[in-house]
Design an enzyme around this catalytic site. Structure first.
Site, PDB file in Angstrom:
ATOM      1  N   GLU A  64       0.826  -1.205   0.000  1.00 46.64           N
ATOM      2  CA  GLU A  64       0.000   0.000   0.000  1.00 46.64           C
ATOM      3  C   GLU A  64       0.864   1.260   0.000  1.00 46.64           C
ATOM      4  OE1 GLU A  64      -3.030  -0.406  -0.774  1.00 46.64           O
ATOM      5  OE2 GLU A  64      -2.943  -2.558  -0.430  1.00 46.64           O
TER       6      GLU A  64
ATOM      7  N   HIS B 299       1.905   2.141  -3.533  1.00 45.34           N
ATOM      8  CA  HIS B 299       0.861   2.937  -4.199  1.00 45.34           C
ATOM      9  C   HIS B 299       0.941   4.388  -3.737  1.00 45.34           C
ATOM     10  CE1 HIS B 299      -1.293  -0.353  -6.089  1.00 45.34           C
ATOM     11  NE2 HIS B 299      -1.486  -0.971  -4.941  1.00 45.34           N
TER      12      HIS B 299
END
Length: 162
Positions: free
Chosen positions: A68, A71
């Site tokens: 994550e 990203h």
């Protein structure tokens, strides 16, 4: 583990693995069922599935956090942050994040959707299988550019007719 502890954990992983600070909000979301976590592009917040932590421990959860954060940092740097982008794949490999999260124990396996429709070219008789109903007027044959006709496959129940 509380959301505050998760916040500190993600901030630490961001500093140590990426050399950059995490300046947004991190929280657990127990409603996530098929994913380990998610990154929100509009708010830049991160949510983590707490069931992954209880099922597989902190090592696997840290790999999800790194995924994550890839990203997060790539999106803020205006570089390729999607799963298919080379920047994302390279950064994920460099920091040791996981590409996919493990399935949760007891989770229902998804059955693949069967083919229910067939597009048939009226000129060359080429066939195209479809799982969902489509408007044949919006498409042409890929071989001869002829018009297509939609038919229901024998034995396949159209959706909603159960």
């Amino acid at each position: 583990m509380t959301n505050e502890e998760l916040q500190r954990w993600i901030e630490r992983v961001s500093r140590e693995s990426f050399g950059l600070p995490f300046r947004h909000k991190a929280s657990f979301n127990s409603r996530l069922s098929s994913t380990g976590g998610r990154y929100f592009m509009k708010t830049h917040n991160i949510e983590i599935n707490p069931h992954q932590l209880t099922a597989y421990g902190p090592e696997e959860t840290e790999k999800i956090i790194k995924h994550e954060l890839c990203h997060y940092h790539l999106h803020l740097a205006k570089r390729g942050y999607r799963h298919r982008d080379a920047d994302f794949k390279a950064l994920l490999a460099r920091v040791g994040g996981s590409r996919y999260c493990r399935n949760l124990p007891g989770a229902k396996a998804r059955k693949p959707m069967p083919y229910r429709y067939k597009l048939i070219c009226t000129q060359c008789s080429a066939e195209y299988l479809r799982k969902r109903k489509v408007n044949p007027q919006r498409y042409r044959c890929g071989k001869c550019a002829g018009p297509l006709k939609l038919t229901v496959i024998e034995g396949a129940e159209p959706k909603g007719k159960r």
